[in-house]
Scaffold this motif. Sequence first.
Motif, mmCIF file in Angstrom:
data_model
loop_
_atom_site.group_PDB
_atom_site.id
_atom_site.type_symbol
_atom_site.label_atom_id
_atom_site.label_comp_id
_atom_site.label_asym_id
_atom_site.label_seq_id
_atom_site.Cartn_x
_atom_site.Cartn_y
_atom_site.Cartn_z
ATOM 1 N N ALA A 1 -8.606 -29.473 -62.022
ATOM 2 C CA ALA A 1 -7.501 -28.996 -62.844
ATOM 3 C C ALA A 1 -6.301 -28.707 -61.952
ATOM 4 O O ALA A 1 -6.457 -28.233 -60.821
ATOM 5 C CB ALA A 1 -7.922 -27.732 -63.594
ATOM 6 N N SER A 2 -5.119 -29.025 -62.437
ATOM 7 C CA SER A 2 -3.838 -28.801 -61.754
ATOM 8 C C SER A 2 -3.553 -29.781 -60.605
ATOM 9 O O SER A 2 -2.578 -29.612 -59.886
ATOM 10 C CB SER A 2 -3.695 -27.359 -61.248
ATOM 11 N N ARG B 1 -3.731 -27.396 -66.428
ATOM 12 C CA ARG B 1 -4.596 -26.221 -66.286
ATOM 13 C C ARG B 1 -5.635 -26.182 -67.408
ATOM 14 O O ARG B 1 -6.670 -25.539 -67.288
ATOM 15 C CB ARG B 1 -3.752 -24.947 -66.291
ATOM 16 N N ASP B 2 -5.359 -26.941 -68.510
ATOM 17 C CA ASP B 2 -6.309 -27.040 -69.615
ATOM 18 C C ASP B 2 -7.277 -28.216 -69.427
ATOM 19 O O ASP B 2 -8.008 -28.577 -70.345
ATOM 20 C CB ASP B 2 -5.551 -27.190 -70.931
ATOM 21 N N LYS C 1 -1.633 -29.972 -55.702
ATOM 22 C CA LYS C 1 -2.100 -29.134 -56.800
ATOM 23 C C LYS C 1 -0.987 -28.162 -57.130
ATOM 24 O O LYS C 1 -0.382 -27.580 -56.233
ATOM 25 C CB LYS C 1 -3.354 -28.359 -56.387
ATOM 26 N N LYS D 1 0.296 -25.334 -60.444
ATOM 27 C CA LYS D 1 0.183 -24.800 -61.809
ATOM 28 C C LYS D 1 1.494 -24.977 -62.567
ATOM 29 O O LYS D 1 1.518 -25.067 -63.781
ATOM 30 C CB LYS D 1 -0.188 -23.314 -61.744
ATOM 31 N N LYS E 1 5.132 -25.520 -67.023
ATOM 32 C CA LYS E 1 3.689 -25.489 -66.786
ATOM 33 C C LYS E 1 3.223 -26.914 -66.509
ATOM 34 O O LYS E 1 3.906 -27.874 -66.907
ATOM 35 C CB LYS E 1 2.968 -24.969 -68.037
ATOM 36 N N ASN E 2 2.051 -27.046 -65.906
ATOM 37 C CA ASN E 2 1.590 -28.410 -65.615
ATOM 38 C C ASN E 2 1.079 -29.138 -66.869
ATOM 39 O O ASN E 2 0.578 -30.252 -66.786
ATOM 40 C CB ASN E 2 0.586 -28.439 -64.469
#
Lengths: 170, 419
Positions: B52-53, B71-72, B96, B98, B110-111
């Motif tokens: 994630a990210s 992040r999801d 990486k 966020k 946001k990412n």
Amino acid sequence: MASESDLQEMFQYFRIQKLLNEEAKCLDDWRLQDWLSLYTEDASYYVPPTDIAAAEADPTKHLYYIADNRGRMEERVTRLEKKTCHAEFPRSKVQHVVSNIVVNDSLENGRLSVSASFVIYRSKNGSTDMFMGSYLYELANIEGQLRICKKMCSLALDGLRPQAKISIIL
Amino acid sequence: METPYIIDDRDGGRFKVARETFTSQEVFEKERDLIFQNCWLYLGHESELKEASAFVARTVADQNILFVRGRDNVIRALFNVCPHRGSTVCREKRGKAKTFQCMYHGWVFKNTGELAHLSGENAYSKDFKEGDESNLRPVPRLEQYAGFYFICFNKDVEPLEDYLAGSKEYLDVVSAQSAQGMEIIGGTQEYSIQANWKLLVENSVDGYHAESTHATYLDYLMNTNGGLTATRLAGKGYDLGNGHAVIEYSAPWGRPVAQWIPMWGEDGKKEINQVYDELVGRVGAETAEKIATKNRNMIIFPNLVVNDIMAITVRTFYPTSPNSMMVNGFAMGVVGESDWRREYRLSNFLEFIGPGGFATPDDVEALEQCQNGFKSAANAPWNDISKGMKAAVPSFDDELQMRAFWREWNRRVSEFEEK
């Protein structure tokens, strides 16, 4: 007055500079067998990728541009000496400029670690490509001669654009 | 252009391509609007976004795209362009993160693409941040097949799986090399060639040029293996539909999956035998033989090459002008393979492929010399790709693959004129 150790350091620096200049001259003159003779039997020659930091790059884990052992260095020379090496036939004009030589701390295996900067011009088909970056050498004394065990050429380039290829030896 | 782009004379067994299609600014603009705007284009492989990210910032058909696992944990393709005033938002190639902050006025995203912080928010209307318009814009379509992620700028495009047609089967063949999955190995070969992009399409699936263009590579194989192995260059070419094509053939070089060569020694032999046996156990003898000993050069229209040869290369490229292109080349390997196999895979890759290999530099020379020759297009106007046109079963060194590409190219570029 220069001390004994200063003189030794100067002498060593002189030998290193002489070796690097000789290598550059061999490559510019296309004396590739002579170039090979400056390397040890277990030598290697690397050009790491341009999108991974030099300190992190590892030829067993990352895709390099060039990762030659001695055997493949010899094959590279064999290839470059043929007319069927189309990228270098007719041969390009090559000029290596080597500078900023720094002798690093000695390595654990007793070899010398030496850094230098390079700018290389390659001219063919009416256009000139430039390669710039830094060399990291490992050198060893073999029977009184300073020889190259390893040469890593880190390109200070954001990709090979527009050079497209590394058909000469850097 | 006043002449046709191609002459496709099936009865007479002649296929010609107008050289002006490689030099014309008008054609370059049509390709941009009709091909690169409407086709599925390769963006990246899922293995590049393991956590994630994780993100990769990439340029596809001259547009900056952020390939990101949010992040999801959802993988997205976002235009890497600030919705505010258009600046590139993420200027690192990978990593990486966020959030991404635009350097120009400090907007933070946001990412997942959503606007997180709007500097000077008080000066904006109350609901300004709420609408989609202030988020990073997603690319209209993103779909994947066998871990290969593709984008399309046209939201109405057919589903990826339909578009891929017969090429799916060959992406499956690549995936089937390992039960653990396949991954892109770190380190990108980033280069440009001073030639039209379609020359690289043709070259990537050209079985005809090997013996002359790559004479020194074949010499190298002979030198290092004490004479060529019994395996000779032989095989077939296939039209996979929608402009995709593949050649499948045997060849004398070693393959990490799984064709041993003497240079690899006895340790290598053991390793390669194990790989082969595992394949037979998992997919059966017939498929194992095909995966292990056959080479495949595939073009997925318009600009993705997946060559499963002495190593696997995934290569994508796009034009920057009629006579120049940007190329990104990646190596693909088996997830969790042994150190020996990874090292030999990379070594095998480099002996042939890429800017420092024993073969690609000669391809680049050929492509640039063709582009040079096309300067005479007004007086020497036609390329010929008729080889094997009347053959019942086209050989790997015929030119069926190029004809498949050009027919689709012509269909798409000519559509404009018919309207």
